[in-house]
Design an enzyme around this catalytic site. Structure first.
Site, PDB file in Angstrom:
ATOM      1  N   GLY A  21      26.553  -9.935 -13.834  1.00  0.00           N
ATOM      2  CA  GLY A  21      25.151  -8.017 -13.636  1.00  0.00           C
ATOM      3  C   GLY A  21      26.048  -7.209 -12.818  1.00  0.00           C
ATOM      4  O   GLY A  21      26.085  -7.233 -11.396  1.00  0.00           O
ATOM      5  N   GLY A  23      24.517  -2.700 -10.826  1.00  0.00           N
ATOM      6  CA  GLY A  23      23.427  -1.930 -11.164  1.00  0.00           C
ATOM      7  C   GLY A  23      23.501  -1.467  -9.831  1.00  0.00           C
ATOM      8  O   GLY A  23      23.986  -1.326  -8.859  1.00  0.00           O
ATOM      9  N   ALA A  24      22.501  -0.248  -9.868  1.00  0.00           N
ATOM     10  CA  ALA A  24      22.149   0.326  -8.794  1.00  0.00           C
ATOM     11  C   ALA A  24      21.671  -0.349  -8.051  1.00  0.00           C
ATOM     12  O   ALA A  24      21.898   0.180  -6.445  1.00  0.00           O
ATOM     13  CB  ALA A  24      20.855   1.790  -9.595  1.00  0.00           C
ATOM     14  N   MET A  25      20.998  -1.442  -8.482  1.00  0.00           N
ATOM     15  CA  MET A  25      20.659  -2.259  -7.363  1.00  0.00           C
ATOM     16  C   MET A  25      21.723  -3.135  -7.007  1.00  0.00           C
ATOM     17  O   MET A  25      21.056  -4.075  -5.421  1.00  0.00           O
ATOM     18  CB  MET A  25      18.888  -3.016  -8.163  1.00  0.00           C
ATOM     19  CG  MET A  25      18.029  -2.414  -8.382  1.00  0.00           C
ATOM     20  SD  MET A  25      17.264  -1.329  -7.726  1.00  0.00           S
ATOM     21  CE  MET A  25      15.274  -0.676  -8.485  1.00  0.00           C
ATOM     22  N   GLY A  26      22.478  -3.733  -7.163  1.00  0.00           N
ATOM     23  CA  GLY A  26      23.387  -4.371  -6.610  1.00  0.00           C
ATOM     24  C   GLY A  26      24.071  -5.366  -6.976  1.00  0.00           C
ATOM     25  O   GLY A  26      24.007  -4.814  -8.853  1.00  0.00           O
ATOM     26  N   GLN A  27      24.567  -6.272  -7.502  1.00  0.00           N
ATOM     27  CA  GLN A  27      25.642  -7.098  -8.027  1.00  0.00           C
ATOM     28  C   GLN A  27      25.314  -8.610  -8.058  1.00  0.00           C
ATOM     29  O   GLN A  27      24.236  -9.196  -6.883  1.00  0.00           O
ATOM     30  CB  GLN A  27      26.902  -7.060  -7.377  1.00  0.00           C
ATOM     31  CG  GLN A  27      27.788  -5.881  -7.261  1.00  0.00           C
ATOM     32  CD  GLN A  27      28.998  -6.458  -6.591  1.00  0.00           C
ATOM     33  OE1 GLN A  27      29.161  -6.697  -5.863  1.00  0.00           O
ATOM     34  NE2 GLN A  27      30.049  -5.440  -7.624  1.00  0.00           N
ATOM     35  N   VAL A  28      25.102  -9.133  -9.489  1.00  0.00           N
ATOM     36  CA  VAL A  28      24.650 -10.264  -9.976  1.00  0.00           C
ATOM     37  C   VAL A  28      25.577 -11.319 -10.023  1.00  0.00           C
ATOM     38  O   VAL A  28      26.433 -10.987 -10.682  1.00  0.00           O
ATOM     39  CB  VAL A  28      23.633 -10.521 -11.002  1.00  0.00           C
ATOM     40  CG1 VAL A  28      23.398 -11.310 -10.631  1.00  0.00           C
ATOM     41  CG2 VAL A  28      22.174  -9.299  -9.871  1.00  0.00           C
ATOM     42  N   ASP A 149      10.040   0.562 -10.864  1.00  0.00           N
ATOM     43  CA  ASP A 149      11.582   0.285 -11.661  1.00  0.00           C
ATOM     44  C   ASP A 149      11.780  -0.281 -13.023  1.00  0.00           C
ATOM     45  O   ASP A 149      12.569  -0.930 -13.808  1.00  0.00           O
ATOM     46  CB  ASP A 149      12.630   0.519 -10.639  1.00  0.00           C
ATOM     47  CG  ASP A 149      13.972   0.799 -11.891  1.00  0.00           C
ATOM     48  OD1 ASP A 149      13.898   1.378 -12.836  1.00  0.00           O
ATOM     49  OD2 ASP A 149      15.229   0.045 -11.995  1.00  0.00           O
TER      50      ASP A 149
END
Length: 507
Positions: A21, A23-28, A149
């Protein structure tokens, strides 16, 4: 492009396996916890570095991580944080439970939510938010947590044997952490389409900002559309939309959509521009959601979002004639024997048979001989009920009834994600009838008698629709969960069926 992170070992414990994953929050990343023998976990690397002003930022990160970890322990509807740290590149990370589920945004895009499913999701979301807003003790201080969010992509729907579908909220506390780390005075982190007016203004937020975002998401879950549209997909466009554009009504989106007025009123209150006009806490929302879930009429077609969950009672009782009840000694030698792999017991199962070289569905039933004889001179009735989500399933109900005896219910579940279930449903549709093979438990070698049963035209039309719908549907829970829901629905309609059967003897 080769991902150089694959195979990296974090904290001498977590080995990265694949990117799952971004997104703006980071990577998973999916990782294996080597300390626990390779147990899978999810690691989220945040989109910030703590190299500058290291001590202050790291202290804040550790506080937020600790808060999120405690929150996940407090409530099952919040993804659990099990560990946290900073890697050799000074990038902070969370270690979370790894859940094999589907993003709520994907669920909404792939299919319409029934009302009963929507209410289940909404209730679970509220329980998670309520736990966060009430706060948790950290270092002797109660800390309320605002998500900042809330949106479908931050919600995971996970198959669960107890809940059927378990809703989990992701990324608590991360938005605040990332925003406070920015050196830009006009920096905004959130998702414009779901942000409250006060959040876009950059004001200090409280729980009512999350309630606004929840209102946007509930509207989208029910309609598949957004309640507010911006003229341009920009910060300025969404600023104007959330401040000055009134939310669209459900009827404006879909005139055929049927939603209880109480629910529509609730969603519109959550979308109020002024925070003082919204529900003041999640408990108010939960009260309405819970009361709607408990309504006995919930599963009736008139209260369903898209009228696609359950059928109405479209069949009528049919009299059993003597000609249809043929004893095997006096009639067809084509009737089959009781299968050797089936127990000698009171059971019901379907299997196709050939009579006069024609393939037809048969419902094989074993009962005590006395039970069979009681109901041969009476009426028969059939009904099909359908559930498209969380797992496509048909409940096929046959009833044998006589005036002097209680009805004999013969239910069977057709799993429309199995080859056998689909083939049986198609054969019932094509032939428009089936045979009830009745075997006496005392002498099970050959069928005692059989009864020909017709399927009403409206039911055949519904079978056609359901087969098509099931092919598009995505199963999000075990078949057993849908069976349980249909079993409850059968108990609700039994009184109506019995009234129909009783009416036959009054005419």
């Amino acid at each position: 492009m080769i991902d150089l992170n694959i195979g990296r070992l974090i904290a001498q414990r977590y080995q990265l396996q694949e990117l799952i994953g971004t997104g703006a929050m980071g990577q998973v990343y999916l990782a294996n916890d080597l300390l626990l023998g390779g147990v899978p976990v999810a690691i989220k690397f945040l989109a910030l570095s703590i190299q500058n002003n290291k001590i202050r930022v790291q202290e804040r990160f550790e506080r937020e991580a600790k808060t999120c970890a405690l929150l996940g322990q407090k409530n099952i509807h919040i993804v659990r944080v099990m560990d946290y740290g900073v890697d050799e590149k000074s990038i902070p990370y969370y270690v979370m439970e790894y859940l094999q589920g589907e993003s709520l945004s994907d669920v909404i895009r792939s299919q319409s939510l029934s009302l009963i499913r929507f209410l289940s999701f909404a209730r679970q979301l509220c329980l998670g938010l309520q736990a966060a807003h009430e706060g948790i003790p950290v270092d002797g201080e109660i800390c309320p947590i605002i998500h900042r969010d809330i949106k479908p992509s931050n919600v995971l729907v996970v198959p669960n044997p107890s809940f059927g579908e378990l809703v989990k909220i992701l990324d608590f506390g991360i938005a605040k952490l990332l925003q406070s780390d920015s050196s830009e005075t006009n920096y905004y982190l959130g998702t414009w389409a779901y942000s409250s007016p006060e959040q876009i203004e950059g004001k200090e937020l409280n729980n009512r900002s999350d309630i606004y975002s929840l209102g946007v998401m509930m509207f989208e879950m029910l309609t598949g559309k957004m309640p507010i549209q911006a003229n341009t997909n920009s910060f300025g466009g969404w600023y104007k939309a959330h401040h000055f554009h009134p939310p669209r009504s459900f009827r404006e989106i879909n005139p055929l959509l049927e939603v209880p007025q109480e629910l529509e009123n609730l969603v519109m209150r959550c979308l109020a521009k002024k925070s003082s006009d919204r529900p003041q806490n999640i408990s108010e929302i939960l009260q309405t959601i819970t009361s709607l879930e408990q309504l006995d009429s919930l599963a009736q077609p008139s209260t369903l979002c898209h009228k696609n969950l359950l059928s109405q009672l479209t069949s009528t009782p049919q009299n059993i004639t003597e000609e249809e009840c043929l004893n095997t000694d006096a009639s067809s030698s084509e009737l089959p024997s009781w299968p050797k792999n089936k127990p000698i017991a009171d059971i019901v199962f379907p299997h196709p048979i050939r009579i006069h070289n024609q393939l037809t569905v048969a419902l094989w039933v074993m009962l005590p001989k006395q039970e069979i004889e009681k109901r041969l001179q009476g009426t028969r009735y059939n009904q099909f009920l359908f559930l498209n989500a969380p797992h496509p399933m048909i409940l096929w109900v046959t009833v044998l009834h006589s005036h002097e005896h209680t009805p004999k219910w013969l239910p069977y579940y057709l799993d429309l994600k199995s080859h056998q279930g689909i083939e049986l449903a198609r054969l019932l549709l094509e032939t428009g009838c089936y045979k009830i093979l009745l075997f006496a438990r005392e002498s099970p070698q050959r069928a005692f008698t059989y009864i020909q049963t017709e399927i009403a035209s409206p039911q055949r039309q519904l079978l056609q629709q359901w087969i098509t719908m099931s092919q598009r549907a995505v199963s999000t829970a075990s078949p057993q969960f849908s069976r349980g829901l249909l079993k409850k629905e059968l108990e609700k309609i039994k009184p109506q069926v019995i009234m129909k059967l009783a009416a036959v003897y009054k005419t």
